[in-house]
Motif scaffolding. Structure first.
Motif, PDB file in Angstrom:
ATOM      1  N   VAL A 197       0.839  -1.203   0.000  1.00 36.04           N
ATOM      2  CA  VAL A 197       0.000   0.000   0.000  1.00 36.04           C
ATOM      3  C   VAL A 197       0.870   1.249   0.000  1.00 36.04           C
ATOM      4  CG1 VAL A 197      -1.702   1.298   1.337  1.00 36.04           C
ATOM      5  CG2 VAL A 197      -1.913  -1.180   1.132  1.00 36.04           C
ATOM      6  N   LEU A 198       1.947   1.236   0.771  1.00 34.54           N
ATOM      7  CA  LEU A 198       2.845   2.389   0.810  1.00 34.54           C
ATOM      8  C   LEU A 198       3.506   2.631  -0.541  1.00 34.54           C
ATOM      9  CD1 LEU A 198       4.477   1.941   4.318  1.00 34.54           C
ATOM     10  CD2 LEU A 198       2.721   3.568   3.632  1.00 34.54           C
ATOM     11  N   TRP A 199       3.945   1.567  -1.213  1.00 30.64           N
ATOM     12  CA  TRP A 199       4.565   1.712  -2.527  1.00 30.64           C
ATOM     13  C   TRP A 199       3.557   2.210  -3.548  1.00 30.64           C
ATOM     14  CZ3 TRP A 199       9.325   2.499  -3.489  1.00 30.64           C
ATOM     15  CH2 TRP A 199      10.307   1.954  -2.667  1.00 30.64           C
ATOM     16  N   ALA A 200       2.319   1.736  -3.466  1.00 31.27           N
ATOM     17  CA  ALA A 200       1.284   2.201  -4.386  1.00 31.27           C
ATOM     18  C   ALA A 200       1.003   3.689  -4.161  1.00 31.27           C
ATOM     19  CB  ALA A 200       0.007   1.386  -4.208  1.00 31.27           C
ATOM     20  N   ALA A 201       0.936   4.113  -2.912  1.00 34.23           N
ATOM     21  CA  ALA A 201       0.709   5.522  -2.596  1.00 34.23           C
ATOM     22  C   ALA A 201       1.874   6.375  -3.096  1.00 34.23           C
ATOM     23  CB  ALA A 201       0.515   5.708  -1.105  1.00 34.23           C
ATOM     24  N   PHE A 202       3.082   5.884  -2.920  1.00 32.96           N
ATOM     25  CA  PHE A 202       4.266   6.596  -3.400  1.00 32.96           C
ATOM     26  C   PHE A 202       4.231   6.734  -4.918  1.00 32.96           C
ATOM     27  CE2 PHE A 202       8.576   6.386  -5.151  1.00 32.96           C
ATOM     28  CZ  PHE A 202       9.079   7.578  -4.645  1.00 32.96           C
ATOM     29  N   ALA A 203       3.858   5.677  -5.614  1.00 31.79           N
ATOM     30  CA  ALA A 203       3.802   5.706  -7.073  1.00 31.79           C
ATOM     31  C   ALA A 203       2.746   6.702  -7.557  1.00 31.79           C
ATOM     32  CB  ALA A 203       3.496   4.315  -7.617  1.00 31.79           C
ATOM     33  N   VAL A 204       1.604   6.748  -6.885  1.00 29.58           N
ATOM     34  CA  VAL A 204       0.546   7.686  -7.270  1.00 29.58           C
ATOM     35  C   VAL A 204       1.007   9.129  -7.056  1.00 29.58           C
ATOM     36  CG1 VAL A 204      -1.750   8.524  -6.634  1.00 29.58           C
ATOM     37  CG2 VAL A 204      -1.359   6.079  -6.937  1.00 29.58           C
ATOM     38  N   VAL A 205       1.617   9.406  -5.926  1.00 29.61           N
ATOM     39  CA  VAL A 205       2.095  10.765  -5.633  1.00 29.61           C
ATOM     40  C   VAL A 205       3.183  11.172  -6.632  1.00 29.61           C
ATOM     41  CG1 VAL A 205       3.334  12.169  -3.938  1.00 29.61           C
ATOM     42  CG2 VAL A 205       1.435  10.727  -3.215  1.00 29.61           C
ATOM     43  N   ALA A 206       4.118  10.269  -6.917  1.00 34.90           N
ATOM     44  CA  ALA A 206       5.190  10.583  -7.866  1.00 34.90           C
ATOM     45  C   ALA A 206       4.628  10.851  -9.259  1.00 34.90           C
ATOM     46  CB  ALA A 206       6.200   9.439  -7.912  1.00 34.90           C
ATOM     47  N   THR A 207       3.660  10.064  -9.679  1.00 33.89           N
ATOM     48  CA  THR A 207       3.037  10.263 -10.989  1.00 33.89           C
ATOM     49  C   THR A 207       2.308  11.602 -11.052  1.00 33.89           C
ATOM     50  OG1 THR A 207       2.789   7.877 -11.267  1.00 33.89           O
ATOM     51  CG2 THR A 207       1.421   9.292 -12.657  1.00 33.89           C
ATOM     52  N   MET A 208       1.590  11.939 -10.005  1.00 35.16           N
ATOM     53  CA  MET A 208       0.865  13.207  -9.988  1.00 35.16           C
ATOM     54  C   MET A 208       1.828  14.399  -9.996  1.00 35.16           C
ATOM     55  SD  MET A 208      -2.156  12.317 -10.360  1.00 35.16           S
ATOM     56  CE  MET A 208      -2.908  13.906 -10.239  1.00 35.16           C
ATOM     57  N   LEU A 209       2.946  14.291  -9.276  1.00 34.61           N
ATOM     58  CA  LEU A 209       3.932  15.374  -9.297  1.00 34.61           C
ATOM     59  C   LEU A 209       4.547  15.532 -10.682  1.00 34.61           C
ATOM     60  CD1 LEU A 209       5.709  14.901  -5.857  1.00 34.61           C
ATOM     61  CD2 LEU A 209       4.248  16.791  -6.562  1.00 34.61           C
ATOM     62  N   LEU A 210       4.828  14.416 -11.344  1.00 30.16           N
ATOM     63  CA  LEU A 210       5.379  14.480 -12.693  1.00 30.16           C
ATOM     64  C   LEU A 210       4.382  15.112 -13.657  1.00 30.16           C
ATOM     65  CD1 LEU A 210       7.607  13.754 -14.725  1.00 30.16           C
ATOM     66  CD2 LEU A 210       6.433  11.567 -15.037  1.00 30.16           C
ATOM     67  N   LEU A 211       3.127  14.716 -13.576  1.00 29.57           N
ATOM     68  CA  LEU A 211       2.109  15.299 -14.448  1.00 29.57           C
ATOM     69  C   LEU A 211       1.914  16.792 -14.176  1.00 29.57           C
ATOM     70  CD1 LEU A 211      -0.569  12.481 -14.593  1.00 29.57           C
ATOM     71  CD2 LEU A 211       0.918  13.266 -16.427  1.00 29.57           C
ATOM     72  N   THR A 212       1.967  17.170 -12.904  1.00 30.58           N
ATOM     73  CA  THR A 212       1.846  18.585 -12.556  1.00 30.58           C
ATOM     74  C   THR A 212       2.994  19.383 -13.160  1.00 30.58           C
ATOM     75  OG1 THR A 212       0.708  18.059 -10.509  1.00 30.58           O
ATOM     76  CG2 THR A 212       1.730  20.232 -10.644  1.00 30.58           C
ATOM     77  N   TYR A 213       4.198  18.826 -13.085  1.00 30.53           N
ATOM     78  CA  TYR A 213       5.350  19.503 -13.685  1.00 30.53           C
ATOM     79  C   TYR A 213       5.168  19.645 -15.198  1.00 30.53           C
ATOM     80  CZ  TYR A 213       9.869  20.286 -15.746  1.00 30.53           C
ATOM     81  OH  TYR A 213      10.887  20.802 -16.500  1.00 30.53           O
ATOM     82  N   LEU A 214       4.768  18.553 -15.844  1.00 34.13           N
ATOM     83  CA  LEU A 214       4.639  18.589 -17.296  1.00 34.13           C
ATOM     84  C   LEU A 214       3.569  19.568 -17.754  1.00 34.13           C
ATOM     85  CD1 LEU A 214       5.007  14.820 -18.197  1.00 34.13           C
ATOM     86  CD2 LEU A 214       6.688  16.645 -18.498  1.00 34.13           C
ATOM     87  N   VAL A 215       2.453  19.627 -17.034  1.00 39.37           N
ATOM     88  CA  VAL A 215       1.369  20.528 -17.436  1.00 39.37           C
ATOM     89  C   VAL A 215       1.706  21.974 -17.098  1.00 39.37           C
ATOM     90  CG1 VAL A 215      -1.024  21.176 -16.982  1.00 39.37           C
ATOM     91  CG2 VAL A 215      -0.430  18.780 -17.294  1.00 39.37           C
ATOM     92  N   ALA A 216       2.270  22.213 -15.926  1.00 36.41           N
ATOM     93  CA  ALA A 216       2.424  23.588 -15.451  1.00 36.41           C
ATOM     94  C   ALA A 216       3.760  24.239 -15.792  1.00 36.41           C
ATOM     95  CB  ALA A 216       2.217  23.632 -13.941  1.00 36.41           C
ATOM     96  N   PHE A 217       4.852  23.470 -15.780  1.00 36.42           N
ATOM     97  CA  PHE A 217       6.150  24.130 -15.831  1.00 36.42           C
ATOM     98  C   PHE A 217       7.044  23.762 -16.998  1.00 36.42           C
ATOM     99  CE2 PHE A 217       4.961  23.812 -11.307  1.00 36.42           C
ATOM    100  CZ  PHE A 217       4.731  25.154 -11.085  1.00 36.42           C
ATOM    101  N   ASP A 218       6.790  22.673 -17.677  1.00 33.90           N
ATOM    102  CA  ASP A 218       7.676  22.257 -18.762  1.00 33.90           C
ATOM    103  C   ASP A 218       7.580  23.238 -19.921  1.00 33.90           C
ATOM    104  OD1 ASP A 218       9.467  20.460 -20.162  1.00 33.90           O
ATOM    105  OD2 ASP A 218       7.740  20.042 -21.435  1.00 33.90           O
ATOM    106  N   GLN A 219       8.707  23.725 -20.354  1.00 35.12           N
ATOM    107  CA  GLN A 219       8.749  24.652 -21.486  1.00 35.12           C
ATOM    108  C   GLN A 219       9.529  24.029 -22.646  1.00 35.12           C
ATOM    109  OE1 GLN A 219       7.194  27.619 -21.760  1.00 35.12           O
ATOM    110  NE2 GLN A 219       6.308  27.343 -19.741  1.00 35.12           N
ATOM    111  N   GLY A 220       9.424  22.718 -22.805  1.00 34.84           N
ATOM    112  CA  GLY A 220      10.110  22.037 -23.885  1.00 34.84           C
ATOM    113  C   GLY A 220      11.396  21.363 -23.460  1.00 34.84           C
ATOM    114  N   ALA A 221      11.748  21.407 -22.179  1.00 34.74           N
ATOM    115  CA  ALA A 221      12.990  20.813 -21.719  1.00 34.74           C
ATOM    116  C   ALA A 221      12.921  19.288 -21.664  1.00 34.74           C
ATOM    117  CB  ALA A 221      13.358  21.342 -20.334  1.00 34.74           C
ATOM    118  N   VAL A 222      11.742  18.728 -21.422  1.00 37.54           N
ATOM    119  CA  VAL A 222      11.603  17.282 -21.279  1.00 37.54           C
ATOM    120  C   VAL A 222      11.440  16.604 -22.628  1.00 37.54           C
ATOM    121  CG1 VAL A 222      10.170  15.452 -20.318  1.00 37.54           C
ATOM    122  CG2 VAL A 222      10.686  17.451 -18.949  1.00 37.54           C
TER     123      VAL A 222
END
Length: 67
Positions: free
Chosen positions: A19-44
């Motif tokens: 359960v802890l690993w699943a929660a960690f994976a969900v949080v990490a995925t959401m942070l990555l998506l937030t970065y890609l939607v909000a802050f990525d300016q073509g660097a990735v």
């Protein structure tokens, strides 16, 4: 006659590691998506501004400046 007994505090139940690993994976995925939607300016993305243009309307919908 009734007996008065002291109430022992309950110890928190340990969450299974799965359960802890699943929660960690969900949080990490959401942070990555937030970065890609909000802050990525073509660097990735390797094709320049592909992600920026893909997420452009979503940025404006969320109120994130991109210009």
């Amino acid at each position: 006659m009734s007996k008065i007994q002291a109430v022992r505090p309950l110890s928190p139940a340990a969450l299974p590691a799965r359960v802890l690993w699943a929660a960690f994976a969900v949080v990490a995925t959401m942070l990555l998506l937030t970065y890609l939607v909000a802050f990525d300016q073509g660097a990735v993305s390797q094709s320049g501004m592909f992600l920026h243009e893909l997420m452009h309307d979503g940025r404006h919908l969320l109120g994130v400046p991109c210009h």
